[in-house]
Design a protein around this motif. Structure first.
Motif, PDB file in Angstrom:
ATOM      1  N   GLY A 267       5.670 -25.267  88.321  1.00  0.00           N
ATOM      2  CA  GLY A 267       4.437 -24.502  88.537  1.00  0.00           C
ATOM      3  C   GLY A 267       4.575 -23.307  89.469  1.00  0.00           C
ATOM      4  N   ILE A 268       3.438 -22.882  89.991  1.00  0.00           N
ATOM      5  CA  ILE A 268       3.406 -21.737  90.912  1.00  0.00           C
ATOM      6  C   ILE A 268       3.637 -22.274  92.326  1.00  0.00           C
ATOM      7  CG2 ILE A 268       1.939 -19.940  91.902  1.00  0.00           C
ATOM      8  CD1 ILE A 268       0.477 -19.906  89.147  1.00  0.00           C
TER       9      ILE A 268
ATOM     10  N   LEU B 155      -6.573 -13.566  94.589  1.00  0.00           N
ATOM     11  CA  LEU B 155      -7.437 -14.090  95.658  1.00  0.00           C
ATOM     12  C   LEU B 155      -8.202 -12.964  96.356  1.00  0.00           C
ATOM     13  CD1 LEU B 155      -5.093 -16.874  97.053  1.00  0.00           C
ATOM     14  CD2 LEU B 155      -7.330 -17.221  95.980  1.00  0.00           C
TER      15      LEU B 155
ATOM     16  N   ASN C 137      -4.368 -10.685  99.636  1.00  0.00           N
ATOM     17  CA  ASN C 137      -5.007 -11.870 100.215  1.00  0.00           C
ATOM     18  C   ASN C 137      -4.991 -11.832 101.748  1.00  0.00           C
ATOM     19  OD1 ASN C 137      -6.316 -14.357 100.230  1.00  0.00           O
ATOM     20  ND2 ASN C 137      -4.412 -15.521 100.129  1.00  0.00           N
TER      21      ASN C 137
ATOM     22  N   ARG D 217      12.960 -10.500  87.788  1.00  0.00           N
ATOM     23  CA  ARG D 217      13.602 -11.796  88.060  1.00  0.00           C
ATOM     24  C   ARG D 217      15.105 -11.593  87.997  1.00  0.00           C
ATOM     25  NH1 ARG D 217      14.092 -17.239  84.477  1.00  0.00           N
ATOM     26  NH2 ARG D 217      14.774 -18.568  86.161  1.00  0.00           N
TER      27      ARG D 217
ATOM     28  N   SER E   5       2.317  -8.969  97.307  1.00  0.00           N
ATOM     29  CA  SER E   5       2.438 -10.385  97.680  1.00  0.00           C
ATOM     30  C   SER E   5       2.313 -11.325  96.497  1.00  0.00           C
ATOM     31  CB  SER E   5       1.365 -10.733  98.718  1.00  0.00           C
ATOM     32  OG  SER E   5       1.433  -9.855  99.801  1.00  0.00           O
TER      33      SER E   5
ATOM     34  N   GLY F 224      17.083 -17.021  89.517  1.00  0.00           N
ATOM     35  CA  GLY F 224      16.085 -18.072  89.686  1.00  0.00           C
ATOM     36  C   GLY F 224      14.896 -17.583  90.489  1.00  0.00           C
TER      37      GLY F 224
ATOM     38  N   ALA G 137       3.552 -20.985  84.396  1.00  0.00           N
ATOM     39  CA  ALA G 137       3.010 -20.364  85.612  1.00  0.00           C
ATOM     40  C   ALA G 137       1.982 -19.285  85.272  1.00  0.00           C
ATOM     41  CB  ALA G 137       4.148 -19.767  86.432  1.00  0.00           C
TER      42      ALA G 137
ATOM     43  N   VAL H  20       7.859 -18.619  90.746  1.00  0.00           N
ATOM     44  CA  VAL H  20       7.632 -19.418  89.531  1.00  0.00           C
ATOM     45  C   VAL H  20       8.915 -20.074  89.023  1.00  0.00           C
ATOM     46  CG1 VAL H  20       5.629 -18.091  88.818  1.00  0.00           C
ATOM     47  CG2 VAL H  20       7.873 -17.411  88.009  1.00  0.00           C
ATOM     48  N   HIS H  21      10.010 -19.893  89.753  1.00  0.00           N
ATOM     49  CA  HIS H  21      11.268 -20.498  89.284  1.00  0.00           C
ATOM     50  C   HIS H  21      11.928 -21.349  90.376  1.00  0.00           C
ATOM     51  CE1 HIS H  21      10.853 -18.127  85.686  1.00  0.00           C
ATOM     52  NE2 HIS H  21      10.759 -17.031  86.406  1.00  0.00           N
ATOM     53  N   ASP H  22      11.149 -21.801  91.329  1.00  0.00           N
ATOM     54  CA  ASP H  22      11.681 -22.645  92.411  1.00  0.00           C
ATOM     55  C   ASP H  22      11.086 -24.045  92.343  1.00  0.00           C
ATOM     56  OD1 ASP H  22      13.191 -20.582  93.418  1.00  0.00           O
ATOM     57  OD2 ASP H  22      11.621 -19.895  94.779  1.00  0.00           O
ATOM     58  N   GLY H  23      11.069 -24.593  91.146  1.00  0.00           N
ATOM     59  CA  GLY H  23      10.448 -25.902  90.951  1.00  0.00           C
ATOM     60  C   GLY H  23       9.283 -25.770  89.991  1.00  0.00           C
TER      61      GLY H  23
ATOM     62  N   GLU I  24      -2.115 -20.798 101.654  1.00  0.00           N
ATOM     63  CA  GLU I  24      -3.042 -19.717 101.273  1.00  0.00           C
ATOM     64  C   GLU I  24      -3.337 -19.731  99.770  1.00  0.00           C
ATOM     65  OE1 GLU I  24      -1.129 -16.133 102.534  1.00  0.00           O
ATOM     66  OE2 GLU I  24      -2.026 -16.197 104.542  1.00  0.00           O
ATOM     67  N   GLU I  25      -2.353 -20.082  98.981  1.00  0.00           N
ATOM     68  CA  GLU I  25      -2.518 -20.029  97.519  1.00  0.00           C
ATOM     69  C   GLU I  25      -2.621 -21.427  96.912  1.00  0.00           C
ATOM     70  OE1 GLU I  25       0.625 -17.454  96.193  1.00  0.00           O
ATOM     71  OE2 GLU I  25      -0.206 -15.754  97.276  1.00  0.00           O
TER      72      GLU I  25
ATOM     73  N   LYS J  57       8.100 -16.467 100.218  1.00  0.00           N
ATOM     74  CA  LYS J  57       7.823 -15.810  98.940  1.00  0.00           C
ATOM     75  C   LYS J  57       6.652 -16.497  98.238  1.00  0.00           C
ATOM     76  CE  LYS J  57       9.785 -14.538  94.513  1.00  0.00           C
ATOM     77  NZ  LYS J  57       8.924 -13.345  94.544  1.00  0.00           N
ATOM     78  N   HIS J  58       5.625 -15.685  97.944  1.00  0.00           N
ATOM     79  CA  HIS J  58       4.467 -16.208  97.214  1.00  0.00           C
ATOM     80  C   HIS J  58       4.670 -16.009  95.708  1.00  0.00           C
ATOM     81  CE1 HIS J  58       2.026 -16.925 100.780  1.00  0.00           C
ATOM     82  NE2 HIS J  58       2.520 -15.798 101.260  1.00  0.00           N
ATOM     83  N   PHE J  59       3.926 -16.745  94.947  1.00  0.00           N
ATOM     84  CA  PHE J  59       3.994 -16.708  93.483  1.00  0.00           C
ATOM     85  C   PHE J  59       5.443 -16.845  92.998  1.00  0.00           C
ATOM     86  CE2 PHE J  59       3.233 -15.141  89.122  1.00  0.00           C
ATOM     87  CZ  PHE J  59       2.148 -15.924  88.824  1.00  0.00           C
TER      88      PHE J  59
ATOM     89  N   ASP K  26       9.016 -22.330  82.324  1.00  0.00           N
ATOM     90  CA  ASP K  26       8.406 -22.291  83.660  1.00  0.00           C
ATOM     91  C   ASP K  26       7.499 -21.076  83.803  1.00  0.00           C
ATOM     92  OD1 ASP K  26       9.856 -24.462  84.286  1.00  0.00           O
ATOM     93  OD2 ASP K  26      11.312 -23.440  85.579  1.00  0.00           O
TER      94      ASP K  26
END
Lengths: 721, 292
Positions: free
Chosen positions: B18-19, A619, A539, A694, A612, A697, A652, B13-16, B113-114, B9-11, A648
């Motif tokens: 959704g994405i 994107l 992106n 992962r 990224s 978290g 996602a 998925v485990h910090d709250g 950006e996302e 950090k983009h994408f 989650d």
């Protein structure tokens, strides 16, 4: 019928029955039959050959299989076609012209191409609604009305092969009856019924699909690259069984499991795909069968089956979650296809809306509208070679061959804009060469192949009395050209822009010398470019705009240009396995790629360059208009199962998929990795530098972990299997 | 105004929900023995060296103006000025600067950006280190993000003055609040700090009606036995409906090596599956939604 159990997933063991001839005898008889019709039109010859094989092939059955469809007839027609092709190519002047042009393109590795008599999706709806005998009856009736010799010959050919198909169905039934096997008896009974009737039950419909697949794919040698939208096709028969036979969903699941096992046994090249979910806007996206068929297929995990899941905004959460859950468990068999974007792409090349929106994906990612013969892979165009020739005065760095003329020497290039002009000039020459050689090929195509089976399923062809190949009888006769290595080309151009024109680190000619020497003595520079310069797939606008420029420019060169069959060319962006072949013959490139390494895959980032995250990768790919690809395209993204674990993670994953498709993504495939892959990543970290895992978290790059940490992670992944 | 961060950090998925895009702020008041982001502990800029990436080209040695690098990976950190020249020239990204400043505009552009992927509850999470050590900057950014319709989350250790929470509260959709122990002695052994302020701030957020998700790391040998105390304490907070239990793992030692720090103590381990599941079930039985 015996219940389908876990052990039933073991490969079927087929044995030959009811055949009087050996395979060699079969080939010999077919050749004689072909000789008897020498001088006749290819449709007549093909029908004689196909009929001969159907009447004399051996039937292959397997104990415990409630379907019978296999024969030893595969390969007979392909042998005949190869002989015929050889003769034509040696004798036909146009064919020689084609070869000359194609060879020039191939020598420069600018493009490749070949004819294609496959990538079809027969109209299974028609086959199921009228049945074998229905098609024969209709053809007989139409034959009586005909005055022209050609049309008479067409219907006679159709009648000949479909009557032989009936005989073969009966021989298959006999073969099943002879065995003392509960399941084979089911198949035998259904085949006997199908010889004279269209199907009524769910099992009969499945049996007819399997039988037709064998007839066209293997005996007639016209590859079937989709079984169609099975939820839609099978729904009337499902309703019949639920209402009339008091069946339960579990019974339907079991019957479909048996069908998948049977179809999987074909081990067809590049899998056997089928679609789920309606693509026509006026109809509901799903029916009661959609989720059942999806769950059974994903649960069975047969390696030779793949699903094209047609996405629409009104698709249910249940279907999307079932798909997402299977993907994150490692199922690689499912591809999401955007119905709306596909329809719009097909409409752009002149396909009428009602035909465009009723498409099927045939093979990898190529859409085939209703009544269309798309002829895939007629051309494969090398984006990276266009960059190579542009920086080297139009000459191949490996062979010195040139393709486009009037290419200036690299010393004369003073700006990046000038370089882009020259790259576009190369692409124009490639596209023209690709198109012209394909057209020359198409002029002799009518002498090469016919398909009386497929032609009887296409309404335009059948009622028009024309073969889909020998007479271009389909409503749409289009031809495909596929662009390959887009990310490799874009990353190379950006590296040149940054190092040569912005930072002025060295002259373009000095840099080209480094590429010519395959980075010898310049490893630090190569690693710097690979690691430190921005890449397509992250992106980064200044990089992605190069992709947008190249892709949309090339699409305009291809899309809608007339072919030699009364149709048009259509552009695609996926790489099949040609990226390896083209890569072998493409010199070291400015993105840090070594000479001979594969080109980038499909529409995605270069290998491991997408660092990224999935959204950024998406994107970048979305930076250009996906309706430019009436021949299809795909983003292949890679994730580790830990990235999408838990509720989650699933949520996602689904959000990412839906967002990508809503924003105009054409098709999407997601790979989720396993322990074996992690071991490979540990051994060759440079090949997997974008692999995320992962930790707890959050995710980190696998390659950034210490050896001990990697070992521990592999152990956990193994334990989780 | 600028913020001081070490990663985006983009994408995530485990910090709250959704994405999300997660911003890691630099500097932390705690010194948890198991800290998985040691590069976020100090405010000052640091140099990391990742041996696994080094191609031994020697470029860094030539570029260092003070001769702090004698051979690849051998860094004399007492004379290194963190000028970053070695990082600029390292072709393999084996050297990395930990810590850089961002303006509000720069960060806003980066974290939006996302934006298209933030549907379905996703958004931006501020984490660290401890983001609320830079509460004024965070509040400005969070306000701006809320105005742009973006979901916001603050991941905090809680050891900051209450006014920091007051500053961000109106613009924060969810607080991901780390809780390590209730017993002050255990807490001090685990983190080097007293927990009175942490518990007070958590109670404050509860009382003002903040949306809370409490994050509990479970580290055998340090805080595992504290789970009962934490459960009892959380039951007293009516706004805490969700807890996230994180099982300890040792996949972070390479970060200490990269910073030239000694490895964390080896007496930490993960709870067994049974221990973990028992704790999970106990929280569930008390009506908590448990994430893992």
């Amino acid at each position: 019928m015996k219940p389908f159990q876990q052990t039933s997933k073991l490969p079927l063991s087929f044995f030959s029955v009811a055949g009087e001839k050996t395979h060699d005898e079969l080939i010999s008889r077919a050749r004689t039959a072909g000789q008897n019709f020498q001088g006749e039109k290819v449709t007549v010859q093909y029908s004689a050959l196909v009929s001969e094989v159907m009447e004399n092939c051996s039937v292959l059955i397997a104990k415990g299989d409630p379907f019978i469809s296999m024969t030893d007839g595969a390969g007979v027609l392909s042998e005949f076609s190869a002989e015929r092709r050889k003769k034509l190519e040696l004798s036909d002047e146009e064919s020689d012209a084609y070869k000359t042009r194609l060879r020039k393109g191939q020598r420069a590795c600018a493009f490749q191409g070949h004819e294609d008599f496959g990538h079809t999706c027969p109209d299974f709806e028609r086959i199921l609604s009228v049945g074998i005998s229905g098609i024969v009856k209709e053809a007989e009736s139409l034959l009586k009305e005909q005055k022209s010799v050609e049309k008479k010959e067409f219907y006679q050919s159709v009648i000949r092969v479909w009557k032989s198909a009936r005989s073969l169905a009966l021989r298959m039934a006999q073969a099943g009856e002879k065995e003392n096997d509960e399941n084979l008896s089911v198949a035998a009974e259904n085949l006997r019924f199908l010889a004279d009737n269209p199907p009524k039950t769910f099992m009969q419909a499945l049996q007819l699909i399997a039988l037709y697949y064998e007839l066209q794919q293997n005996i007639e040698d016209t590859p079937v690259r989709s079984l169609g939208k099975l939820d839609r096709l099978l729904y009337p028969y499902y309703c019949h069984d639920m209402e009339k036979s008091n069946k339960k969903e579990e019974d339907i699941e079991e019957e479909f499991s048996y069908f998948l096992r049977h179809i999987d046994s074909y081990k067809a090249c590049a899998n056997i795909p089928f679609a789920l979910c309606e693509t026509r806007k006026a109809l509901p996206c799903e029916n009661a069968l959609t989720l059942i068929l999806l769950r059974v297929t994903l649960r069975c995990r047969f390696s030779n089956i793949k699903i094209h899941l047609n996405y629409r905004a009104d698709i249910s959460d249940e279907v999307m979650l079932a798909a997402g859950d299977a993907i994150r468990s490692g199922s690689n068999s499912l591809v999401f296809i955007n119905s709306d974007i596909t329809r719009r792409a097909l409409e752009k090349i002149g396909i009428q809306r009602e035909d465009a929106e009723d498409f099927n994906i045939v093979g990898c990612y190529e859409p085939c509208s209703r009544e269309e013969i798309p002829c895939s892979c007629a051309g494969r165009l090398n984006f990276l070679k266009a960059v190579e020739l542009a920086v080297n005065g139009g000459k191949d760095l490996l062979t010195g061959d040139s393709y486009a003329t009037d290419t200036p020497d690299c010393e004369a290039i003073t700006s990046f804009d000038e370089l882009m002009d020259i790259v576009r000039m190369q692409l124009r020459a490639f596209a023209e060469g690709c198109i012209e050689s394909a057209k020359e090929r198409e002029k002799v195509q009518i002498y090469l192949h016919a398909s009386p089976l497929l032609s009887a399923t296409y309404r335009t062809s059948f009622y028009g009395g024309k073969d889909v190949y020998a007479d271009y009888g389909a409503k749409y006769n289009n031809t495909s050209v596929c662009g390959m290595g887009i990310a490799s080309a874009v990353d190379s151009l950006y590296a040149i822009k940054e190092l040569i024109f912005n930072r002025k680190r060295m002259s373009l000619s000095d840099f080209v010398d480094i590429l010519r020497k395959n980075w010898e003595g310049e490893e630090a520079l190569r690693i710097y470019i690979k690691n430190r310069l921005p890449k397509y797939g992250n992106n980064v606008r200044k990089v992605d705009e190069i992709a947008e420029n190249l892709v949309e420019y090339t699409a305009n060169l291809i899309n809608g240009k007339p072919n030699a069959r009364g149709g048009v060319f259509r552009f695609a962006l996926f790489s099949v396995d040609t990226r390896f072949v083209l890569g072998e013959r493409t010199a070291a490139s400015a993105d840090g790629r070594l000479c001979g390494e594969p080109l980038s895959k499909n529409a995605g980032a270069s290998s491991c360059a997408d660092k990224s995250g999935l959204a950024a990768h998406m994107l970048s790919v979305l930076s250009y208009d996906h309706t430019c690809f009436p021949d299809g395209m795909v983003l292949d993204a890679t994730l580790h199962s830990s990235t999408v674990s838990g509720e989650d993670g699933l949520k996602a994953l689904n959000t990412a998929v839906i967002t990508y498709l809503k924003k105009g993504g054409f098709a999407l495939h997601i790979n989720v990795l396993d322990a074996e892959l992690l071991r490979k990543a540990q051994k060759n970290p440079e090949l997997y530098s974008n692999l995320q895992v992962r930790l707890c978290g959050w995710n980190v790059l696998f390659s950034s972990l210490s050896r001990r940490d990697q070992d521990e992670f592999i152990a956990q992944a193994e334990a989780a299997q | 105004m600028t913020g001081w961060i070490f990663d985006i950090k983009h994408f995530a998925v485990h910090d709250g929900e959704g994405i999300r895009t997660t911003v890691f702020f630099k500097g932390c008041p705690l010194r948890c023995v198991w800290c998985h982001n040691p590069e976020g502990l100090t405010r000052k800029k640091q140099l990391s060296f990742f041996l696994v990436k080094c191609i031994v080209c020697g470029t860094c040695i030539k570029q260092c103006p003070v001769g702090a690098i004698s051979s690849p990976g051998q860094i004399n950190r007492s004379i290194c000025t963190n000028c970053g020249r070695c990082v600029d020239v390292c072709p393999a990204s084996a050297l990395a600067e930990q810590g850089y400043s961002v303006t509000e505009d720069e960060l806003f552009i980066k974290v939006t950006e996302e934006k298209d992927f933030y549907d379905d509850g996703g958004g931006v999470t501020f984490s660290g280190g401890e983001c609320l050590l830079q509460a004024e900057f965070c509040a400005k950014m969070l306000k701006r993000l809320k105005k742009a319709g973006i979901n916001t989350a603050v991941d905090t250790c809680g050891l900051v003055e209450q006014k920091a929470f007051e500053a961000v509260l109106p613009f924060t959709d969810t607080f991901l609040y780390d809780l390590k122990a209730i017993d002050p002695e255990v807490h001090k052994r685990c983190t080097g700090a007293d927990n009175a302020l942490i518990l007070n701030n958590l109670t404050y957020l509860n009382n003002v009606g903040a949306n809370l998700e409490v994050v509990i790391p479970l580290v055998k040998g340090y805080n595992l036995d504290e789970w009962v105390n934490m459960l009892v304490f959380l039951k007293s907070l009516d706004r805490v409906k969700t807890v996230k239990l994180l099982k300890y793992h040792g996949f972070y030692f390479s970060k200490y090596e990269a910073l030239g720090w000694k490895a964390p103590p080896a007496d930490m381990s993960a709870p067994t599956e049974k221990e973990f599941n028992d704790i999970k079930e106990s929280f569930t039985a008390e009506g908590f939604i448990v994430k893992t």
